[in-house]
Each structure stands twice: as C-alpha cells, then as structure tokens.
Motif scaffolding. Structure first.
Motif, PDB file in Angstrom:
ATOM      1  N   ARG A   1       0.851  -1.182   0.000  1.00  0.00           N
ATOM      2  CA  ARG A   1       0.000   0.000   0.000  1.00  0.00           C
ATOM      3  C   ARG A   1       0.890   1.236   0.000  1.00  0.00           C
ATOM      4  O   ARG A   1       1.722   1.416   0.884  1.00  0.00           O
ATOM      5  N   ALA A   2       0.706   2.087  -0.993  1.00  0.00           N
ATOM      6  CA  ALA A   2       1.491   3.313  -1.117  1.00  0.00           C
ATOM      7  C   ALA A   2       0.598   4.515  -0.835  1.00  0.00           C
ATOM      8  O   ALA A   2      -0.463   4.676  -1.454  1.00  0.00           O
ATOM      9  N   THR A   3       1.017   5.351   0.078  1.00  0.00           N
ATOM     10  CA  THR A   3       0.219   6.515   0.460  1.00  0.00           C
ATOM     11  C   THR A   3       0.646   7.757  -0.306  1.00  0.00           C
ATOM     12  O   THR A   3       1.740   7.831  -0.854  1.00  0.00           O
ATOM     13  N   ASN A   4      -0.249   8.736  -0.343  1.00  0.00           N
ATOM     14  CA  ASN A   4       0.034  10.047  -0.925  1.00  0.00           C
ATOM     15  C   ASN A   4       0.514   9.971  -2.375  1.00  0.00           C
ATOM     16  O   ASN A   4       1.489  10.616  -2.765  1.00  0.00           O
ATOM     17  N   ILE A   5      -0.183   9.169  -3.169  1.00  0.00           N
ATOM     18  CA  ILE A   5       0.082   9.101  -4.599  1.00  0.00           C
ATOM     19  C   ILE A   5      -0.810  10.113  -5.294  1.00  0.00           C
ATOM     20  O   ILE A   5      -2.041  10.096  -5.141  1.00  0.00           O
ATOM     21  N   ALA A   6      -0.210  11.023  -6.046  1.00  0.00           N
ATOM     22  CA  ALA A   6      -0.987  12.023  -6.776  1.00  0.00           C
ATOM     23  C   ALA A   6      -1.655  11.369  -7.980  1.00  0.00           C
ATOM     24  O   ALA A   6      -1.014  10.613  -8.725  1.00  0.00           O
ATOM     25  N   PHE A   7      -2.933  11.656  -8.176  1.00  0.00           N
ATOM     26  CA  PHE A   7      -3.664  11.097  -9.304  1.00  0.00           C
ATOM     27  C   PHE A   7      -4.736  12.083  -9.749  1.00  0.00           C
ATOM     28  O   PHE A   7      -5.094  13.020  -9.031  1.00  0.00           O
ATOM     29  N   GLY A   8      -5.227  11.874 -10.947  1.00  0.00           N
ATOM     30  CA  GLY A   8      -6.288  12.709 -11.474  1.00  0.00           C
ATOM     31  C   GLY A   8      -7.647  12.095 -11.202  1.00  0.00           C
ATOM     32  O   GLY A   8      -7.894  10.938 -11.562  1.00  0.00           O
ATOM     33  N   CYS A   9      -8.509  12.850 -10.562  1.00  0.00           N
ATOM     34  CA  CYS A   9      -9.884  12.419 -10.296  1.00  0.00           C
ATOM     35  C   CYS A   9     -10.751  13.065 -11.370  1.00  0.00           C
ATOM     36  O   CYS A   9     -11.190  14.208 -11.257  1.00  0.00           O
ATOM     37  N   GLY A  10     -10.974  12.330 -12.462  1.00  0.00           N
ATOM     38  CA  GLY A  10     -11.586  12.908 -13.650  1.00  0.00           C
ATOM     39  C   GLY A  10     -13.099  12.963 -13.602  1.00  0.00           C
ATOM     40  O   GLY A  10     -13.757  11.953 -13.343  1.00  0.00           O
ATOM     41  N   SER A  11     -13.640  14.126 -13.877  1.00  0.00           N
ATOM     42  CA  SER A  11     -15.097  14.291 -13.956  1.00  0.00           C
ATOM     43  C   SER A  11     -15.552  14.669 -15.359  1.00  0.00           C
ATOM     44  O   SER A  11     -16.751  14.669 -15.637  1.00  0.00           O
ATOM     45  N   LEU A  12     -14.591  14.999 -16.237  1.00  0.00           N
ATOM     46  CA  LEU A  12     -14.877  15.284 -17.642  1.00  0.00           C
ATOM     47  C   LEU A  12     -13.903  14.463 -18.482  1.00  0.00           C
ATOM     48  O   LEU A  12     -12.730  14.813 -18.588  1.00  0.00           O
ATOM     49  N   ASN A  13     -14.369  13.378 -19.042  1.00  0.00           N
ATOM     50  CA  ASN A  13     -13.482  12.459 -19.735  1.00  0.00           C
ATOM     51  C   ASN A  13     -14.089  12.037 -21.066  1.00  0.00           C
ATOM     52  O   ASN A  13     -15.305  11.961 -21.216  1.00  0.00           O
ATOM     53  N   ALA A  14     -13.234  11.769 -22.014  1.00  0.00           N
ATOM     54  CA  ALA A  14     -13.689  11.323 -23.325  1.00  0.00           C
ATOM     55  C   ALA A  14     -12.678  10.357 -23.900  1.00  0.00           C
ATOM     56  O   ALA A  14     -11.490  10.411 -23.573  1.00  0.00           O
ATOM     57  N   GLY A  15     -13.142   9.461 -24.779  1.00  0.00           N
ATOM     58  CA  GLY A  15     -12.242   8.517 -25.416  1.00  0.00           C
ATOM     59  C   GLY A  15     -12.566   7.079 -25.056  1.00  0.00           C
ATOM     60  O   GLY A  15     -13.442   6.804 -24.228  1.00  0.00           O
ATOM     61  N   ASP A  16     -11.838   6.154 -25.658  1.00  0.00           N
ATOM     62  CA  ASP A  16     -12.042   4.733 -25.443  1.00  0.00           C
ATOM     63  C   ASP A  16     -11.083   4.228 -24.383  1.00  0.00           C
ATOM     64  O   ASP A  16      -9.869   4.340 -24.525  1.00  0.00           O
ATOM     65  N   LEU A  17     -11.610   3.667 -23.305  1.00  0.00           N
ATOM     66  CA  LEU A  17     -10.779   3.172 -22.210  1.00  0.00           C
ATOM     67  C   LEU A  17     -10.511   1.679 -22.306  1.00  0.00           C
ATOM     68  O   LEU A  17      -9.991   1.082 -21.356  1.00  0.00           O
ATOM     69  N   ALA A  18     -10.860   1.051 -23.426  1.00  0.00           N
ATOM     70  CA  ALA A  18     -10.561  -0.370 -23.664  1.00  0.00           C
ATOM     71  C   ALA A  18     -11.051  -1.247 -22.512  1.00  0.00           C
ATOM     72  O   ALA A  18     -10.318  -2.108 -22.013  1.00  0.00           O
ATOM     73  N   ASN A  19     -12.282  -1.022 -22.072  1.00  0.00           N
ATOM     74  CA  ASN A  19     -12.900  -1.803 -20.998  1.00  0.00           C
ATOM     75  C   ASN A  19     -12.138  -1.675 -19.682  1.00  0.00           C
ATOM     76  O   ASN A  19     -12.098  -2.600 -18.874  1.00  0.00           O
ATOM     77  N   SER A  20     -11.526  -0.518 -19.470  1.00  0.00           N
ATOM     78  CA  SER A  20     -10.862  -0.253 -18.199  1.00  0.00           C
ATOM     79  C   SER A  20     -11.527   0.955 -17.542  1.00  0.00           C
ATOM     80  O   SER A  20     -12.536   1.453 -18.021  1.00  0.00           O
ATOM     81  N   SER A  21     -10.933   1.417 -16.443  1.00  0.00           N
ATOM     82  CA  SER A  21     -11.526   2.530 -15.694  1.00  0.00           C
ATOM     83  C   SER A  21     -10.575   3.700 -15.521  1.00  0.00           C
ATOM     84  O   SER A  21     -10.774   4.541 -14.648  1.00  0.00           O
ATOM     85  N   GLY A  22      -9.538   3.765 -16.354  1.00  0.00           N
ATOM     86  CA  GLY A  22      -8.605   4.873 -16.245  1.00  0.00           C
ATOM     87  C   GLY A  22      -7.273   4.513 -16.859  1.00  0.00           C
ATOM     88  O   GLY A  22      -7.152   3.569 -17.639  1.00  0.00           O
ATOM     89  N   MET A  23      -6.255   5.268 -16.485  1.00  0.00           N
ATOM     90  CA  MET A  23      -4.912   5.048 -17.009  1.00  0.00           C
ATOM     91  C   MET A  23      -3.877   5.155 -15.892  1.00  0.00           C
ATOM     92  O   MET A  23      -4.088   5.877 -14.908  1.00  0.00           O
ATOM     93  N   VAL A  24      -2.784   4.431 -16.071  1.00  0.00           N
ATOM     94  CA  VAL A  24      -1.641   4.539 -15.159  1.00  0.00           C
ATOM     95  C   VAL A  24      -0.426   4.886 -15.995  1.00  0.00           C
ATOM     96  O   VAL A  24       0.045   4.076 -16.791  1.00  0.00           O
ATOM     97  N   GLY A  25       0.068   6.107 -15.837  1.00  0.00           N
ATOM     98  CA  GLY A  25       1.238   6.542 -16.587  1.00  0.00           C
ATOM     99  C   GLY A  25       2.511   5.944 -16.017  1.00  0.00           C
ATOM    100  O   GLY A  25       2.767   6.033 -14.811  1.00  0.00           O
TER     101      GLY A  25
END
Length: 379
Positions: free
Chosen positions: A194-218
C-alpha cells in the motif's frame, strides 16, 4: 519528414505500507498485465488486425505529439506531454480506503495516473463503479500551490483546488481535480503493498475509449508517473504474445531483476541505456545505430535513428504498440533484405493492414529459414 521510430494485474493477506517515493530494493510487488483483447472470441487473424489498427493509431498520435512546436498555449502544451490513450495492456490495482479495485491502461508514453470519479459530468463507459471520493478516508484534494500541482503542464485553480486537463494524441481527454490517495498493489493471495500520498487525477470530464478499463496509469519518466512517485530503483515488465494464454508481468523493486524478466529460452540477457530527448523527456528513448538480418548489416544511415535538434526523430520503446515501426528509409532496407533472404513470393496483404507478406505454405522442396533480426550498435 522526420518522424518517431518505434521499437518495439477480498482476501486476508499481509499488507506492507510505504509512503510515496520510498519504494526500494527491499520492497516490491508484481502485477499481472492483461492484454486488451484477452478473453474475447476473436480469431487469430482478427486479433492481429486489431493490434495492427491500434498500433497505427498509436504511431500517428505519437508523431503528432513529436512535431508540435514549443508554444505557450496551455492546451497545446498539454498535448506535448502526453501521447495516445489507446493501449495494449491493462493492470489491476486499488485506490482509496477502503480500497476500490479497478483496471487501468498501462502507458509508458504518458505520466498521469487517473480514473473517473463520481459525480461524473461526462464519462466513458467502464466496467467498475466510478470512484467516489466521499467514501474514501484517505482522499485529499491538492491545493493550487502544491509542488505536484506545479508539475502539471497547465495547472488551473478552482475553489483553491488544483485542476488538471490532459489532452492525448487521439480524441481522448480527461479533466478534473489533482488529489492524493492511497493505492494498493499486489496479486491475489500475495502480500499487498500500500502506497500513500500518490498524486492522481480524479476525472469528472473524460472522453475517449478506455478499452474496458476505468482509467490510465502513466509509466513515463515525468514527475507524476507511478514510476516516479514510487521511486523504485528499478522496474521491469515481460510481455508475452497477445496470442498466448500466458499472462504478462510487471515487476517493481525487489522483483525487478534480470532473472524475473528473462524467459526460459536460455539466451543471455542484454541491455541498452535510455537516452533523454529534451523535447519529450517523459518517453523512453533508445540509442539505435544499426539493424542486421542474420550476419548481414543493412545499409541504413545511423542518422535516420537520431534525435534531431527540434526533438523529432529518435527511437522509443512503448507499451502501446504491438509491432515495430521504422522510419521509411530503414523500413525499406529491412523489407528489401527480407524479400531477398526469404525464398517465397512477397505480396501485399491489405486485409490485415501490412504491406509485405509472404505466401504460405511454401512450395514442395522449398526450405524457408527466416534470418535473425538484430538491432544495436555497430561494432
């Protein structure tokens, strides 16, 4: 015209906790990577055609990002920092406290970690519920003056919260609040990290094909990628064929060693250093000097693989492409070499999107030996 050249994972189990940027050789985890077409009923020909189509779209998006000139417009600047949203492999992880498990696209060509959050004003279809920040005890929106907010290419401020906008090289985009959260990694029946304090985007306006996933991990080289935030001394992944039932694996920290990423072929492990392209510093560029087929060094000017002064050109390794893409001169040299070495009729097969194929099976009494394809430095 210069262009980019593409080389081409609830039981009661132990959980280790670590703050962000403190993953090291003594702590690690491994994740399963799932191909985007895994578990589907596509034929082998359809799987190949789909992979080629995704790769073509990916290359076009990478090339468009590479040729953008330096500008001050924030939207265009955001495009420079990210590439295509389409990907080939998905990774399983969990976010929040209590953890909500979801699947995200693994992308070595971009940095931001993000998922779709509720209430969602505009969201793409996804297989899991939207992440509800009100149900997590560890969610913290980042203030506008935070250092991580400053890491965004074009940060904005709304009600004293850091707001991001990411435009990818295709039609995809995401916008929302940059926040800190707790992420949980680890396969089932194994020790969780478990890693704490990881910065991430909490998206409320999104567009595009997520390939049956729920987001992205850069997984890029920028400051907001998972790699940079966890700060491991090493990470690696081993990708199996998309036609194989054997899953691919991603390794962090102690698990990322040569023996874990090497196959059972018995071949020695080789390595090459990354180089930095100042125009696209978040991507993994390699120094390619030559290509040979068998023992024959192909007549390719090494300059076709070089990074140009304006940031165009160069060779990258990318998780979002299934096939190798070469600059045109290099491709023509490889094509001529293959046509000369393989005693079969060359043909254009437009059905799958490739322009050099060979008739199969071979005629009687014809032995076909495909020469080894090697890349590296000139001796």
């Amino acid at each position: 015209m210069a262009s980019l050249v593409l080389l081409l994972l609830i039981l009661l189990v132990p959980t280790l906790s670590l703050p962000a940027a403190h993953c090291n050789d003594n702590v690690g985890f491994q994740l399963k990577l799932t191909h985007v077409d895994a578990g589907t009923s596509y034929t082998k020909l359809q799987l190949l055609s789909r992979a080629i189509a995704r790769s073509k779209a990916r290359v076009a998006a990478l090339q468009s990002a590479a040729v953008l000139p330096p500008v001050v417009d924030p939207i265009t600047a955001a495009r420079v920092l990210v590439t295509a949203s389409s990907g080939e492999y998905l990774v399983d992880l969990a976010i929040g406290t209590p953890p909500l498990y979801y699947t995200a696209i693994m992308d070595t060509g971009s940095d931001l970690i993000w998922t779709q959050c509720a209430p969602c004003l505009l969201c793409a279809d996804q297989p899991t519920p939207y992440f509800d920040v009100k149900k997590s005890a560890t969610y913290r929106a980042l203030p506008c003056r935070s250092s991580r907010c400053a890491s965004l290419s074009s940060p904005s401020c709304f009600k004293k919260m850091c707001v991001y906008q990411y435009y990818y090289g295709d039609t995809a985009s995401t916008a929302g609040v940059l926040a800190n959260e707790t992420f949980t990694f680890g396969a089932a029946n194994s020790t969780k990290v478990r890693a704490t304090n990881i910065a991430f985007g909490c998206g409320s306006l999104n567009a595009g094909d997520l390939a049956n996933s729920s987001g992205m991990v850069g997984f890029g080289r920028g400051p907001l990628s998972l790699v940079s935030q966890l700060g491991p001394s090493r990470f690696s992944y081993c990708l199996t064929s998309y036609l194989s039932a054997t899953p691919s694996r991603l390794y962090f920290g102690v698990y990322a060693n040569l023996s874990s990423t090497n196959t059972s072929s018995g071949s020695p492990v080789q390595s090459t250093p990354f180089v930095i392209n100042p125009a696209l510093p978040n991507m993994y560029f390699l120094s390619l000097k030559a290509i040979s087929l068998g023992t024959k060094l192909l007549p390719i000017d090494p300059l076709v693989f070089a990074i140009n002064d304006d940031g165009t050109g160069g060779v990258i390794i990318d998780s979002g492409t299934s096939i190798t893409w070469l600059q045109q001169d290099a491709y023509e040299a490889v094509r001529r070499g293959l046509v000369s070495a393989i005693p079969l009729t060359a043909m254009n097969d437009t059905d799958i999107g490739l322009d050099t194929c060979f008739q199969w099976p071979p005629p009687p009494n014809v032995t076909v030996t495909v020469p080894d394809f090697r890349t590296g430095h000139k001796n």
